[in-house]
Design an enzyme around this catalytic site. Structure first.
Site, PDB file in Angstrom:
ATOM      1  N   CYS A 146       0.849  -1.183   0.000  1.00  0.00           N
ATOM      2  CA  CYS A 146       0.000   0.000   0.000  1.00  0.00           C
ATOM      3  C   CYS A 146       0.883   1.231   0.000  1.00  0.00           C
ATOM      4  O   CYS A 146       2.052   1.178   0.371  1.00  0.00           O
ATOM      5  CB  CYS A 146      -0.847   0.010   1.248  1.00  0.00           C
ATOM      6  SG  CYS A 146       0.143   0.365   2.693  1.00  0.00           S
ATOM      7  N   TYR A 184      -5.140 -13.225  -4.651  1.00  0.00           N
ATOM      8  CA  TYR A 184      -4.830 -12.800  -3.283  1.00  0.00           C
ATOM      9  C   TYR A 184      -5.625 -13.602  -2.269  1.00  0.00           C
ATOM     10  O   TYR A 184      -6.861 -13.587  -2.265  1.00  0.00           O
ATOM     11  CB  TYR A 184      -5.139 -11.318  -3.147  1.00  0.00           C
ATOM     12  CG  TYR A 184      -4.702 -10.699  -1.829  1.00  0.00           C
ATOM     13  CD1 TYR A 184      -3.545 -11.117  -1.171  1.00  0.00           C
ATOM     14  CD2 TYR A 184      -5.433  -9.658  -1.273  1.00  0.00           C
ATOM     15  CE1 TYR A 184      -3.143 -10.526   0.015  1.00  0.00           C
ATOM     16  CE2 TYR A 184      -5.032  -9.052  -0.082  1.00  0.00           C
ATOM     17  CZ  TYR A 184      -3.886  -9.490   0.562  1.00  0.00           C
ATOM     18  OH  TYR A 184      -3.494  -8.900   1.724  1.00  0.00           O
ATOM     19  N   HIS A 210      -3.348 -12.301   4.567  1.00  0.00           N
ATOM     20  CA  HIS A 210      -3.558 -11.275   5.602  1.00  0.00           C
ATOM     21  C   HIS A 210      -4.951 -11.247   6.198  1.00  0.00           C
ATOM     22  O   HIS A 210      -5.331 -10.240   6.810  1.00  0.00           O
ATOM     23  CB  HIS A 210      -3.252  -9.878   5.030  1.00  0.00           C
ATOM     24  CG  HIS A 210      -1.846  -9.722   4.542  1.00  0.00           C
ATOM     25  ND1 HIS A 210      -1.521  -9.665   3.205  1.00  0.00           N
ATOM     26  CD2 HIS A 210      -0.679  -9.627   5.212  1.00  0.00           C
ATOM     27  CE1 HIS A 210      -0.212  -9.530   3.073  1.00  0.00           C
ATOM     28  NE2 HIS A 210       0.323  -9.511   4.279  1.00  0.00           N
ATOM     29  N   ASP A 270       2.748  -9.525   9.481  1.00  0.00           N
ATOM     30  CA  ASP A 270       3.551  -9.575   8.262  1.00  0.00           C
ATOM     31  C   ASP A 270       4.505  -8.386   8.216  1.00  0.00           C
ATOM     32  O   ASP A 270       5.678  -8.534   7.878  1.00  0.00           O
ATOM     33  CB  ASP A 270       2.612  -9.558   7.051  1.00  0.00           C
ATOM     34  CG  ASP A 270       3.340  -9.752   5.749  1.00  0.00           C
ATOM     35  OD1 ASP A 270       4.387 -10.422   5.747  1.00  0.00           O
ATOM     36  OD2 ASP A 270       2.857  -9.239   4.714  1.00  0.00           O
TER      37      ASP A 270
END
Ligand code: ADP
Ligand code: SF4
Length: 696
Positions: A36, A173, A176, A269
């Site tokens: 991000c 994806y 997370h 993470d």
């Protein structure tokens, strides 16, 4: 194997071996993992240029952040590929990456229950219904078979549009706890009784189908990767690398062209250096290469080429994934290739980069002041225009602002004098890096000292506390005052606007006192109206010294800002573990003999707490005395040949280390940091729709 660069250490040759990923080939082993950046769909060109510079710096695969595939996953911080209309913005990024012969990767994401869909107003989707994430009054809708079919269709269309935009690697994806395919895998989220629920094979069905769909749609020309979290650090409550994390990889081992594996959630993470060391994910992901022949990439805040080479040599990873190390130094691979490993600007693991995303602001970085400024200010992380004036520059104070200004001005070719009052360089960074868990922050100083060593045009003086007269005699035409800030003692901050009665007492200490070695007497009350890291690290230090510690704060808890650096839960857990008492919703009312009075911020009700030392972590005050003394006598400045005196860094406005570094860099580029009538950066205006009228 590629030819060794002019000075490359042969130990690192294996980092430069090309790697086949399905139908495409990466030219080396450096993979800029999806990250991000607060720019996403709102700042497309700045994002593209930032990614292009990563490719220029040698990352052979450069990925987007999460890319929303449909309006039912509506995260305004992500890039977006809902339909063909979103292709041009993403094509710009792929083009920027291709300009430097790197591969462009895109992370196709559907956030499911994570996003409240505040903009699209769609009910969030989940495998089995239930609450949505966070504090929003939103609940999810269980997906029926037609929703699953629709989701597969959106994903497939997004993959096709990604190819049209020029992407070489399309990533499914499932990481997370942020992505629908992972929610389906997770027993916590999936209680379905159909063929998508129950045994793991069923729960992993959606991920399998998405990989197959994507391969069928674009797999002839694009590599198809999977980003999967193999452990959630939740033990039995979650996916584990010994259990279902491993089983999913075994089950789908040869299906994708690339495995990008990590731990979940994001706070694990992207753990900060305060909580995890470099390479901390190895024990969770090391099994992956044993169960697949496909290339494996992983992350771990890798900044050391030895660690990176070791990961590959020992068969842990095939590619070195990096988000933060590539933010702190977009040219990290090139520096290794050219044998300039000492020049690497190592990430300090502070997660200020993450905070931009949460604040809906373009990314910023403590170590790399050009991050996020590549397009709008034209700042490049390695290049800076040569000097264009004959100024000789005096910088007072060698904290992060002064050091960065000296380096950047030195790189421009200016004659620079850097005078530091103290016996060491680094200012707050040197001091704070000695606090518990913050050792890596010293890299801010060390990188700059390394650079200054190679700059004969920068003179550095220690133990040189200059006054106004000394400055005027220094024969410099430009003066930067980088004298920093000191913590205030009176308790004034966000909540209190008047000094705390008794705060002038010797029993009141500041963080500066503690960092200067002044001993506290227990029990200690830390008054925290700062809400970032300082009260927590001081509490750790004082507990380690054996004192009982209570943190009192007007806020609901300590360290609120650290929700933006992904540290909040880690910090709170640690404070609980070490036995720090926390008193929320209270301000200091007075400091007495062996006690302090605390007042409820709501009712004013006072309670008395035993305390022999009070540490005020309320607010810093800029050290402007020297600046003000110089500025007050313009005639004397003119006589001394000084055309400008500028306060930079914490002296201009106390804040983060990142802000101080940025300020020092801005001064070096522009020879000023003053407000201007026009914004000193470009902005990308949203294109107006051709008509004022919406649908009838
Ligand atoms: P910043 O974060 O803005 O770089 P710091 O507080 O880290 O600020 O650093 C300020 C530095 O300035 C400290 O190392 C301090 O010793 C030094 N300093 C303060 N006053 C003077 C002065 N008059 N002359 C030279 N150095 C000074
Ligand atoms: Fe690393 Fe901090 Fe920069 Fe993020 S902001 S890349 S954690 S130095």
């Amino acid at each position: 194997m590629t030819a060794a660069g002019p000075g490359r250490d042969p130990r690192y040759d294996l980092l430069f071996e090309p790697l086949r990923i399905g139908p495409v080939t990466a030219r080396n082993r450096f993979y800029q993992a999806p990250h991000c950046n607060g720019m996403g769909r709102n700042y497309p060109t700045p994002m593209a240029v930032m990614r292009g510079i990563k490719a220029e710096g040698g990352w052979s695969v450069v990925c987007t952040e999460q890319c929303d595939i449909h309006y039912s996953t509506d995260n305004p911080r992500n890039v977006r590929l809902w339909d063909e209309g979103d292709i041009p913005a993403l094509a710009r990024m792929a083009d920027a990456v291709h300009e430097h012969d790197s591969l462009a990767g895109i992370l196709l994401a559907h956030n499911g229950y994570i996003t409240p869909n505040s903009i699209s107003r769609e009910i969030p989707l989940s495998p089995s219904g239930g609450t949505a994430f966070g504090m929003y009054p939103v609940h999810t809708r269980a997906m029926d078979k037609s929703d699953i079919a629709a989701f597969r269709r959106w994903h497939r269309n997004a993959a096709l549009n990604a190819r049209k935009a020029g992407f070489d690697l399309v990533i499914v994806y499932a990481g997370h706890d942020l992505a629908l395919p992972m929610h389906f895998i997770s027993r916590r989220h999936n209680s379905r009784t159909d063929e998508y629920g129950g045994p793991l094979e069923n729960r992993a069905r959606l991920l399998r189908e998405l990989i197959e769909d994507t391969k069928e749609a674009v797999g002839d020309t694009c590599a198809v990767g999977v980003r999967l979290s193999v452990d959630e650090l939740l033990g039995d409550q979650g996916i584990t690398c010994e259990g279902e994390g491993r089983e999913v990889v075994e089950m789908l081992a040869e299906l994708p062209d690339l495995w990008d594996v990590n731990i979940s959630r994001w706070q694990n993470d992207s753990a900060t250096s305060r909580f995890q060391a470099e390479g901390y994910q190895e024990r969770y992901v090391s099994f992956v290469k044993q169960v697949t022949t496909k290339p494996v990439v992983g992350v771990g805040r890798f900044t050391s080429p030895d660690t990176m080479a070791s990961q590959i040599r020992r068969g842990i990873l095939d590619m070195i994934g990096a988000a933060r190390p590539s933010i702190a130094d977009p040219f990290l691979p090139r520096k290794i290739e050219e044998g300039r490993t000492d020049d690497i600007r190592e990430c300090i693991g502070c997660n200020i980069c993450v905070s931009g995303n949460y604040m809906m602001a373009p990314i910023r970085c403590t170590q790399n002041p050009t991050m996020g400024e590549e397009w709008r200010r034209g700042w490049h992380p390695e290049r800076i225009p040569p000097k264009d004036t004959d100024d000789r520059v005096l910088i007072l104070g060698a904290g992060p602002a002064g050091l960065e200004a000296a380096c950047a001005l030195g790189q421009r070719g200016y004659e620079v004098v850097l005078a530091e009052a103290g016996r060491e360089l680094g200012g707050r960074v040197a001091r704070e890096s000695r606090l518990p868990g913050l050792a890596a922050w010293a890299r801010v100083r060390d990188h700059r000292l390394h650079r200054l060593q190679g700059m004969p045009n920068v003179e550095v003086y220690l133990e040189s506390e200059l006054g106004a007269g000394d400055v005027r005699e220094a024969e410099c035409s430009l003066v930067a005052i980088a004298t920093g800030a000191r913590w205030r003692r009176d308790g004034i901050g966000r909540h209190l606007r008047e000094p705390v009665p008794g705060s002038e007492s010797a029993r009141v200490l500041t963080p500066d006192d503690i960092m200067d070695g002044v001993a506290a007497e227990g029990p200690v009350v830390i008054y925290d109206d700062d809400h970032y890291y300082m009260s927590g690290v001081l509490a750790e230090k004082l507990r380690a010294e054996g004192h009982a510690v209570t943190i009192v704060t007007p806020a609901a808890s300590v360290a609120d800002f650290t929700q933006y650096t992904l540290e909040l839960n880690h910090i709170r857990r640690r404070l609980f573990e070490i036995g720090v008492e926390i008193v929320p919703f209270h301000a200091l009312a007075s400091v007495g003999e062996g006690t302090v009075d605390l007042a409820s911020i709501f009712t004013g009700a006072v309670k008395t707490v035993e305390c022999r030392s009070t540490v005020m972590v309320s607010a810093p005050l800029p050290s402007t005395a020297l600046h003000d003394a110089l500025a007050a006598d313009a005639a004397a400045l003119e006589r001394a040949g000084i055309r400008r005196v500028v306060a930079i860094g914490d002296c201009r406005g106390p804040g983060t280390i990142a802000a101080a570094v940025f300020s020092g860099h801005a001064f070096a580029r522009e020879l000023n940091v003053g407000l201007q009538d026009e914004a000193p950066f470009l902005r990308e205006n949203v294109e107006l729709h051709p008509t004022l009228h919406g649908p009838e």
